[in-house]
Motif scaffolding. Structure first.
Motif, PDB file in Angstrom:
ATOM      1  N   ARG A  10       0.841  -1.210   0.000  1.00  0.00           N
ATOM      2  CA  ARG A  10       0.000   0.000   0.000  1.00  0.00           C
ATOM      3  C   ARG A  10       0.872   1.254   0.000  1.00  0.00           C
ATOM      4  NH1 ARG A  10      -2.505   4.298   1.574  1.00  0.00           N
ATOM      5  NH2 ARG A  10      -0.723   4.764   2.877  1.00  0.00           N
ATOM      6  N   GLN A 258      -5.089  11.880  11.590  1.00  0.00           N
ATOM      7  CA  GLN A 258      -6.410  11.465  11.091  1.00  0.00           C
ATOM      8  C   GLN A 258      -6.906  10.198  11.779  1.00  0.00           C
ATOM      9  OE1 GLN A 258      -6.138  11.192   6.831  1.00  0.00           O
ATOM     10  NE2 GLN A 258      -5.734  13.355   6.595  1.00  0.00           N
ATOM     11  N   ARG A 259      -6.203   9.769  12.789  1.00  0.00           N
ATOM     12  CA  ARG A 259      -6.590   8.613  13.625  1.00  0.00           C
ATOM     13  C   ARG A 259      -6.658   7.312  12.829  1.00  0.00           C
ATOM     14  NH1 ARG A 259      -7.392  11.293  18.681  1.00  0.00           N
ATOM     15  NH2 ARG A 259      -7.144  13.433  18.040  1.00  0.00           N
ATOM     16  N   ILE A 260      -5.892   7.233  11.741  1.00  0.00           N
ATOM     17  CA  ILE A 260      -5.839   5.964  11.014  1.00  0.00           C
ATOM     18  C   ILE A 260      -5.013   4.963  11.826  1.00  0.00           C
ATOM     19  CG2 ILE A 260      -5.075   4.868   8.871  1.00  0.00           C
ATOM     20  CD1 ILE A 260      -5.501   7.586   7.486  1.00  0.00           C
ATOM     21  N   GLU A 262      -5.075   4.061  14.885  1.00  0.00           N
ATOM     22  CA  GLU A 262      -5.796   3.137  15.753  1.00  0.00           C
ATOM     23  C   GLU A 262      -6.413   1.980  14.956  1.00  0.00           C
ATOM     24  OE1 GLU A 262      -8.918   3.796  19.327  1.00  0.00           O
ATOM     25  OE2 GLU A 262      -8.039   5.554  18.403  1.00  0.00           O
ATOM     26  N   VAL A 263      -6.919   2.317  13.766  1.00  0.00           N
ATOM     27  CA  VAL A 263      -7.516   1.274  12.924  1.00  0.00           C
ATOM     28  C   VAL A 263      -6.445   0.253  12.540  1.00  0.00           C
ATOM     29  CG1 VAL A 263      -8.895   0.838  10.869  1.00  0.00           C
ATOM     30  CG2 VAL A 263      -9.003   3.069  11.959  1.00  0.00           C
TER      31      VAL A 263
ATOM     32  N   TYR B  78     -12.022  -4.006  14.881  1.00  0.00           N
ATOM     33  CA  TYR B  78     -12.193  -2.829  15.738  1.00  0.00           C
ATOM     34  C   TYR B  78     -12.522  -1.613  14.883  1.00  0.00           C
ATOM     35  CZ  TYR B  78     -10.739   0.746  19.169  1.00  0.00           C
ATOM     36  OH  TYR B  78     -10.689   1.812  20.022  1.00  0.00           O
ATOM     37  N   PRO B  80     -12.705   2.163  15.541  1.00  0.00           N
ATOM     38  CA  PRO B  80     -12.465   3.166  16.586  1.00  0.00           C
ATOM     39  C   PRO B  80     -13.424   4.353  16.480  1.00  0.00           C
ATOM     40  CG  PRO B  80     -10.619   3.054  15.075  1.00  0.00           C
ATOM     41  CD  PRO B  80     -11.679   2.189  14.515  1.00  0.00           C
ATOM     42  N   GLU B  82     -12.650   7.512  16.498  1.00  0.00           N
ATOM     43  CA  GLU B  82     -12.142   8.458  15.497  1.00  0.00           C
ATOM     44  C   GLU B  82     -11.946   7.680  14.217  1.00  0.00           C
ATOM     45  OE1 GLU B  82     -11.544  11.581  16.214  1.00  0.00           O
ATOM     46  OE2 GLU B  82     -11.319  11.683  18.390  1.00  0.00           O
ATOM     47  N   GLY B  84     -10.725   6.528  10.695  1.00  0.00           N
ATOM     48  CA  GLY B  84      -9.457   6.750   9.998  1.00  0.00           C
ATOM     49  C   GLY B  84      -9.419   6.025   8.674  1.00  0.00           C
ATOM     50  N   LEU B  85      -9.480   6.779   7.606  1.00  0.00           N
ATOM     51  CA  LEU B  85      -9.398   6.183   6.270  1.00  0.00           C
ATOM     52  C   LEU B  85      -8.381   6.970   5.454  1.00  0.00           C
ATOM     53  CD1 LEU B  85     -13.222   5.805   5.510  1.00  0.00           C
ATOM     54  CD2 LEU B  85     -11.658   3.932   5.975  1.00  0.00           C
ATOM     55  N   TYR B  86      -7.704   6.278   4.543  1.00  0.00           N
ATOM     56  CA  TYR B  86      -6.767   6.975   3.665  1.00  0.00           C
ATOM     57  C   TYR B  86      -7.560   7.765   2.628  1.00  0.00           C
ATOM     58  CZ  TYR B  86      -3.077   4.114   5.651  1.00  0.00           C
ATOM     59  OH  TYR B  86      -2.190   3.530   6.511  1.00  0.00           O
ATOM     60  N   LYS B  87      -7.488   9.076   2.717  1.00  0.00           N
ATOM     61  CA  LYS B  87      -8.372   9.909   1.892  1.00  0.00           C
ATOM     62  C   LYS B  87      -8.147   9.796   0.382  1.00  0.00           C
ATOM     63  CE  LYS B  87      -9.630  13.091   5.471  1.00  0.00           C
ATOM     64  NZ  LYS B  87      -9.317  14.301   6.185  1.00  0.00           N
ATOM     65  N   TYR B  98      -7.826  -3.143   4.183  1.00  0.00           N
ATOM     66  CA  TYR B  98      -8.111  -3.586   5.551  1.00  0.00           C
ATOM     67  C   TYR B  98      -8.472  -5.081   5.576  1.00  0.00           C
ATOM     68  CZ  TYR B  98      -7.861   1.177   7.328  1.00  0.00           C
ATOM     69  OH  TYR B  98      -7.414   2.420   7.705  1.00  0.00           O
ATOM     70  N   GLN B 140     -15.965   2.725   6.729  1.00  0.00           N
ATOM     71  CA  GLN B 140     -15.195   2.274   7.889  1.00  0.00           C
ATOM     72  C   GLN B 140     -15.833   1.020   8.503  1.00  0.00           C
ATOM     73  OE1 GLN B 140     -12.476   4.682   9.458  1.00  0.00           O
ATOM     74  NE2 GLN B 140     -11.902   2.533   9.591  1.00  0.00           N
TER      75      GLN B 140
END
Lengths: 449, 297
Positions: A10, A258-260, A262-263, B78, B80, B82, B84-87, B98, B140
């Motif tokens: 990626r 952007q809190r990615i 945690e994911v 999980y 979360p 907040e 979080g995704l790659y824009k 994912y 998400q």
């Protein structure tokens, strides 16, 4: 390992698909090819129409003007053309011999004015006035101090010699020297033979072939390549590291903000995440390096400098580049994980940048003496060793194998230590929000995890 | 059957602050377990410890029967709080990324199925930064569940959703439970927790203060609430009433222990026309407020 590769894939695809990456790739050939292209373009844009030079020859016998007139045949048939393509690249030349006025100051001034007027009306390009005492040698060798009678004047609307001006200067010089030789009864061919400069061949040391037992002469040292190649290799390595590591660091800062983070950490360990990012970074950087190296090789082949780029050198370049990428890449990624924003990264990177640019400062003295003490010391400092060792290796006879292997071992150990320490910073820093860490915090994270 | 999650005596501190204090909890397999609690009470820390993003200082956590991190990671997912995704990535690519991180091979069919189910098929080729907030939340959610995990942990899955999308999420979560999955979700929406959860767990200042079925929790508080609509009179100064809350269309009276509802009804009829009189148990919202905001009592 599967997860590391998924992240690396990626990162790699995201990296090579960015506009910044494409721009950096386009910029390289533009920069390298720019000078060649510009010079070709300027040749195309040059005015190649016929230019008339009026010559007022006040020298005894007026032999110089006649010689110039005779030379135009050779000029307009041969010199005017590009030897490679046969196309006309210089303006055609016509010599108009103008009888000199009488030697009085007023008459000379009048003639200069009339010829200037003709030049203003574009009847002639310029005019040359050869002094009457041109054959006499000056007591003061400085050409600037010569009187008009012992000089050649070139007057035109566009001051500056241009190609034709330089050509005519050489031809006049030849004609004057021929006459001086004749007056002194000196054979010009003999004199040139006497004055022929020596040929200095600088070489490495003679070796004995281990297989055949034959003593083999050292190859000729190529001064240009020996000066140019190390600088190019260091510059390329620095640029590739920056192109690879900086976007990776900014990417981590972005993922954090952007809190990615945690994911991702819901699926992989922090170390797997960092390792994936590091692999992606190395992939992007090596792709850049391969393209740049290829482009550089093509450019070098134009100037016949490819002999110096040996397969051995290429292997060492990529080995040391990979290790340098792992060292600086892991540090940059750790800084990204620790920082709260891009501003923080600048603060934290200051000491890192010092180590990164150190080889650039040292390269000058090292090129003067590639095997001196400074070169050896810099080859043993882990952060500068990759660049310095590759630069030294590119200058024959290369780095002694012991130093090369020793340097590689030190760099390899440092790589492992940096990746380990960066992993510990990454683990703590990646989820930490709201506090800008200081260097002592990073040291504590490394020590305690 | 092995519980989906077993938390035993877990404590987690950050510097001087104790985020979770000696917590024990068992989440049965195949249930929907709601985590509630005020902001900063320790919900997210607990969820992160279940995901092994944080490690507990003390105590043990077993997830799907395993204490080791790697054993259960791919079977647990999980989402979360907040998002979080790659824009710059396309929707289908980011979900695929994912899914592959969870070990899925060739997940395209499953991705297409979930996009259809969440009414997002038309956006498969869109970039994430072109999506609305609700659509991003769906992406998400799909990223979290597409790998068919056994345990699904959702931190505030309903926040910011419009009623239509909230229903869509609700249906999806119920379908997952029907398929035998265990779902843990945290929420501030007490109505959603009441409707969806088989069990409710409340954490306050790091300590467990509620844990059980909604019925059991409400039973513990008893029928101490009167829901009343009175016309032509005032509800002030009633004997046996501990607290009066005005909800606009009706008022809620919380009774003191031992207060007689019949006596209160007689008094109300004396004061005016009683249009509504209902004796009920406190809802989850009331219970939450009683615990989390005692000064409001």
């Amino acid at each position: 390992m599967r997860k590391i590769l998924t992240i690396a894939k990626r990162e790699y695809l995201a990296g090579v698909r960015t506009k910044a990456f494409l721009v950096s790739l386009i910029l390289m050939p533009v920069m390298m090819g720019g000078s060649i292209g510009l010079s070709a373009l300027s040749k195309k844009l040059d005015d190649t129409s016929e230019k008339t030079y009026a010559v007022v020859d006040r020298s005894p016998g007026g032999k110089i003007a006649a010689a110039l007139e005779a030379d135009t045949v050779l000029y307009n048939t041969v010199i005017i053309k590009d030897p490679a393509t046969g196309q006309q690249i210089h303006p055609a030349l016509k010599i108009e011999v103008v009888p000199p006025s009488d030697g009085s100051d007023i008459a000379i001034r009048q003639q200069r004015f009339e010829l200037s007027e003709r030049s203003r009306k574009n009847e002639i390009e310029a005019f040359i006035e050869i002094g009457p005492d041109i054959y006499q040698t000056r007591t003061d060798p400085n050409p600037e101090s010569a009187e008009d009678v012992q000089a050649v004047r070139l007057q035109s609307k566009k001051p500056g010699e241009g190609f034709l001006g330089r050509y005519l200067e050489r031809r006049i010089n030849d004609a004057v020297q021929r006459e001086r030789f004749a007056r002194e009864n000196v054979d010009p061919a003999k004199l040139r033979a006497i004055q022929q400069p020596i040929s200095l061949k600088t070489k490495g040391l003679t070796t004995r072939n281990a297989q055949t037992g034959e003593i083999e002469d050292a190859a000729d040292e190529k001064r240009l390549a020996n000066f140019l190649l190390p600088g190019v290799l260091i510059g390329l390595m620095f640029m590739v590291i920056m192109f690879g590591a900086s976007p990776a660091m900014n990417g981590v800062v972005e993922e954090k903000s952007q809190r990615i983070a945690e994911v991702l950490l819901g699926s992989v360990t922090p170390f797997e995440l960092m390792a994936g990012k590091l692999l992606g970074l190395v992939g992007i950087a090596l792709t850049t390096a391969a393209i740049y190296f290829g482009g550089g090789f093509v450019a070098a082949s134009r100037y016949g400098l490819t002999d110096s780029i040996t397969p051995e050198l290429m292997v060492w370049f990529f080995v040391f580049l990979t290790m340098a990428l792992l060292i600086f890449g892991s540090i940059f990624i750790a800084v990204g994980a620790a920082a709260q924003d891009v501003k923080d990264t600048q603060t934290l990177l200051t000491p890192v940048m010092f180590f990164m640019v150190m080889p650039m400062f040292a390269i000058g003295p090292i090129l003067m003496d590639p095997h001196g003490k400074l070169a050896v010391i810099c080859s043993l400092i882990p952060t500068s060793a990759p660049m310095i060792l590759v630069a030294r290796q590119s200058v024959p006879p290369g780095v002694p194998l012991v130093q090369l292997l020793g340097g590689a071992a030190i760099v390899a150990l440092t790589t492992v230590a940096c990746v380990w320490a960066a992993g510990r910073i990454f683990r703590v820093g990646f989820l930490m929000q709201g506090k800008s860490p200081k260097l002592k915090d990073l040291a504590r994270w490394i020590a305690k995890g | 059957m092995t519980p989906a999650v077993e938390i035993d005596g877990v404590t987690k501190t950050f510097g001087p602050q104790t985020a979770v204090d000696n917590l024990s909890l068992v989440v049965p397999t195949g249930t929907i377990y709601g985590f509630i609690g005020p902001n900063g009470s320790g919900k997210t820390t607990t969820l992160r410890m279940i995901m092994r993003i944080f490690l507990p200082d003390r105590g043990t956590i077993r997830v799907l029967g395993d204490e080791s991190w790697h054993a259960a990671k791919d079977r647990v997912t999980y989402l979360p709080e907040e998002r979080g995704l790659y824009k710059p990535m396309k929707v289908k690519d980011v979900i695929r990324f994912y899914a592959e991180l969870k070990g899925m091979v060739a997940p395209q069919a499953k991705i297409a199925e979930w996009l259809e189910r969440m009414e997002l098929a038309h956006a498969a080729d869109k970039r994430v930064d072109q999506l609305s907030k609700g659509m991003s939340q769906k992406v998400q959610f799909i990223s979290a569940v597409v790998s068919d995990p056994e345990l699904i942990i959702l931190d505030e899955p309903f926040s910011g959703l419009d009623p239509v999308n909230e229903n869509l999420f609700r249906r999806a979560i119920l379908d997952l439970r029907k398929a035998g999955k265990t779902i843990i979700f945290s929420t501030h929406n007490m109505a959603v927790a009441e409707q969806l959860c088989d069990f409710v767990f409340m954490i306050y200042k790091g300590k467990k203060v509620l844990d059980g079925t909604l019925d059991a929790i409400q039973d513990a508080y008893g029928f101490d609430t009167l829901r009343v609509r009175l016309e032509g009179g005032s509800l002030e100064g009633l004997d046996g009433v501990d607290k009066l809350t005005d909800f606009g269309r009706y008022q809620e009276l919380r009774l003191n222990r031992g207060a007689d509802p019949q006596a209160i009804l007689r008094e109300l009829m004396r004061r005016g026309a009683v249009r509504q009189f209902e004796q009920t148990r406190p809802n989850l919202h009331d219970i939450f407020v009683r615990i989390a905001d005692p000064k409001d009592e």
